[in-house]
Design a protein around this motif. Structure first.
Motif, PDB file in Angstrom:
ATOM      1  N   SER A  36     -17.775 -58.533  83.268  1.00  0.00           N
ATOM      2  CA  SER A  36     -18.392 -57.218  83.418  1.00  0.00           C
ATOM      3  C   SER A  36     -19.833 -57.246  82.914  1.00  0.00           C
ATOM      4  O   SER A  36     -20.223 -58.158  82.164  1.00  0.00           O
TER       5      SER A  36
ATOM      6  N   ALA B 297     -21.036 -55.466  80.610  1.00  0.00           N
ATOM      7  CA  ALA B 297     -20.973 -55.414  79.141  1.00  0.00           C
ATOM      8  C   ALA B 297     -20.716 -56.798  78.550  1.00  0.00           C
ATOM      9  O   ALA B 297     -21.296 -57.157  77.510  1.00  0.00           O
ATOM     10  N   GLU B 298     -19.871 -57.590  79.191  1.00  0.00           N
ATOM     11  CA  GLU B 298     -19.577 -58.938  78.699  1.00  0.00           C
ATOM     12  C   GLU B 298     -20.813 -59.832  78.776  1.00  0.00           C
ATOM     13  O   GLU B 298     -21.112 -60.590  77.836  1.00  0.00           O
TER      14      GLU B 298
ATOM     15  N   GLN C  51     -26.929 -53.599  87.036  1.00  0.00           N
ATOM     16  CA  GLN C  51     -26.104 -53.290  85.868  1.00  0.00           C
ATOM     17  C   GLN C  51     -26.093 -54.455  84.877  1.00  0.00           C
ATOM     18  O   GLN C  51     -25.853 -54.268  83.685  1.00  0.00           O
TER      19      GLN C  51
ATOM     20  N   ASN D 189     -19.562 -49.193  86.312  1.00  0.00           N
ATOM     21  CA  ASN D 189     -20.083 -48.900  84.991  1.00  0.00           C
ATOM     22  C   ASN D 189     -20.190 -50.200  84.197  1.00  0.00           C
ATOM     23  O   ASN D 189     -19.885 -51.273  84.708  1.00  0.00           O
ATOM     24  N   GLU D 190     -20.619 -50.115  82.934  1.00  0.00           N
ATOM     25  CA  GLU D 190     -20.845 -51.332  82.144  1.00  0.00           C
ATOM     26  C   GLU D 190     -19.568 -52.126  81.910  1.00  0.00           C
ATOM     27  O   GLU D 190     -19.605 -53.336  81.702  1.00  0.00           O
ATOM     28  N   SER D 191     -18.429 -51.440  81.963  1.00  0.00           N
ATOM     29  CA  SER D 191     -17.155 -52.124  81.745  1.00  0.00           C
ATOM     30  C   SER D 191     -16.656 -52.823  83.003  1.00  0.00           C
ATOM     31  O   SER D 191     -15.626 -53.498  82.977  1.00  0.00           O
ATOM     32  N   GLY D 192     -17.357 -52.627  84.108  1.00  0.00           N
ATOM     33  CA  GLY D 192     -16.957 -53.251  85.364  1.00  0.00           C
ATOM     34  C   GLY D 192     -15.994 -52.419  86.170  1.00  0.00           C
ATOM     35  O   GLY D 192     -15.485 -52.867  87.200  1.00  0.00           O
ATOM     36  N   ALA D 193     -15.742 -51.176  85.749  1.00  0.00           N
ATOM     37  CA  ALA D 193     -14.836 -50.282  86.473  1.00  0.00           C
ATOM     38  C   ALA D 193     -15.599 -49.501  87.535  1.00  0.00           C
ATOM     39  O   ALA D 193     -16.791 -49.195  87.372  1.00  0.00           O
TER      40      ALA D 193
END
Length: 357
Positions: free
Chosen positions: A18, A20-21, A151, A213-217
């Motif tokens: 993601s 975020a990762e 992103q 989103n940042e979480s990849g969702a």
């Protein structure tokens, strides 16, 4: 008879970290953040005519070797310091390459340049390269091609291009409306301005669209619109469009659409017939227009690397020439220095009048 109805042409679905990762692996630093923000502030002030300087987006057609890329960035930083009184220098850092049919798609898609397509590796290494450039105190520019990619590294970008092939795309207009940078829309490959002007207008409005989103969702992205869209003239249809008549027509098109009359001239592509040795002549001609009183040209773009020209990607990557483009041909480093320093000399005489205007 099979009743399967989806993924009929898909041969694999691999895990992708993601945003975020990837950001956790390559976190933003205070020094890098300041470079990004100061780069954006300067661009906004130039487009708002609060800063009379010119901005120049300059660098390799594409990044394929981070070592050579950072070598270039360090040299560029030194020259940028020399000319900062008149020119805001932004390094061109392009990781994604649109293709008419086939070819290398760029460092993020295929960082090993062997059709292995380790996108997860390319994304992390690309973000790391951008952070390294920002930590040098140099702002970066890129082309937004994949709608998900910002992103992952958009926080490290100061200026964004929407290319000639995608300026008409609703997806890219929506994406541009939410980007945190000024965005330059290039005219179409046939030379027409309509798609780019409409793109600037569309991107200035609010949009809602599907994204990550940042979480990849999956998420619904809602934007307020980007107030700093502008036109990039890159020639097309077999002719350049940086001459005074073309500039005047572009000014009229922007005025008719009730958009700020802000123009950037790309010295490469069709404006130089893809002959890098002509880029200095294009730049000189545009600077002459500034000398003659032009007020709509805000910036320039140049394709430049350590070595002149370009090279095909060999089967044995050890045979690659260091600092030479593997996509469009570039001017070499000596020519780059000359172009920036010569423009700086002319602008030093012009800036007082531009500030007064």
């Amino acid at each position: 008879m099979s009743t399967r109805t989806e993924n009929l042409n898909v041969v694999g679905v691999d895990h992708m970290p993601s945003p975020a990762e990837i950001k956790a692996r390559v976190p933003m630093t205070e020094r890098a953040a300041e470079s990004v923000l100061s780069g954006r502030r300067a661009l906004v002030d130039i487009l708002d005519r609060k800063d009379a300087r010119l901005f120049v987006i300059i660098g390799p057609c594409s990044i394929h070797d981070p070592v050579a890329g950072l070598d270039y960035a360090r040299r560029l930083r030194k020259v940028a310091d020399e000319v900062r009184e008149t020119i805001h220098v932004v390094m061109r850092v392009y990781f994604e390459k649109p293709r008419t049919s086939t070819g290398w798609k760029g460092f993020i898609n295929d960082p090993r340049m062997d059709d292995s397509f380790h996108i997860e590796e390319g994304m992390e290494r690309g973000r790391r390269f951008l952070r390294d450039v920002a930590e040098l105190g140099l702002p970066a520019a890129t082309e937004a091609l994949d709608p998900i990619a910002p992103q992952y590294y958009g926080d490290l970008i100061s200026w964004t291009a929407i290319g000639a092939r995608t300026a008409e795309s609703q997806t890219h207009r929506e994406m541009a409306s939410g980007l945190s940078t000024p965005v330059g829309f290039k005219n179409s490959t046939d030379g027409s301005l309509e798609a780019a002007v409409n793109g600037i207008l569309s991107a200035s409005r609010p949009h809602s669209f599907l994204g990550l989103n940042e979480s990849g969702a999956s998420a619904i992205i809602r934007t307020k619109g980007n107030a700093y869209g502008h036109l990039v003239l890159r020639g097309g249809g077999g002719r350049p469009n940086y001459d005074t008549v073309s500039i005047s027509l572009a000014e009229q098109a922007l005025s008719k659409a009730k958009l700020p009359v802000n123009i950037v001239v790309d010295c490469s592509h069709s404006n130089s017939w893809k002959k890098p040795e002509l880029q200095p002549l294009v730049m000189k001609d545009v600077v002459h227009q500034l000398r003659e009183g032009n007020r709509s040209i805000m910036g320039l773009m140049v394709e430049s690397f350590l070595e002149a020209g370009s090279q095909p990607i060999p089967a044995d990557l050890s045979q690659l020439r260091y600092g030479c483009s593997v996509t469009d041909a570039c001017v070499d480093w000596n020519t780059t220095e000359e172009m920036l320093r010569n423009t700086h000399k002319v602008l030093r005489e012009l800036l007082p009048a531009r500030r007064k205007a």
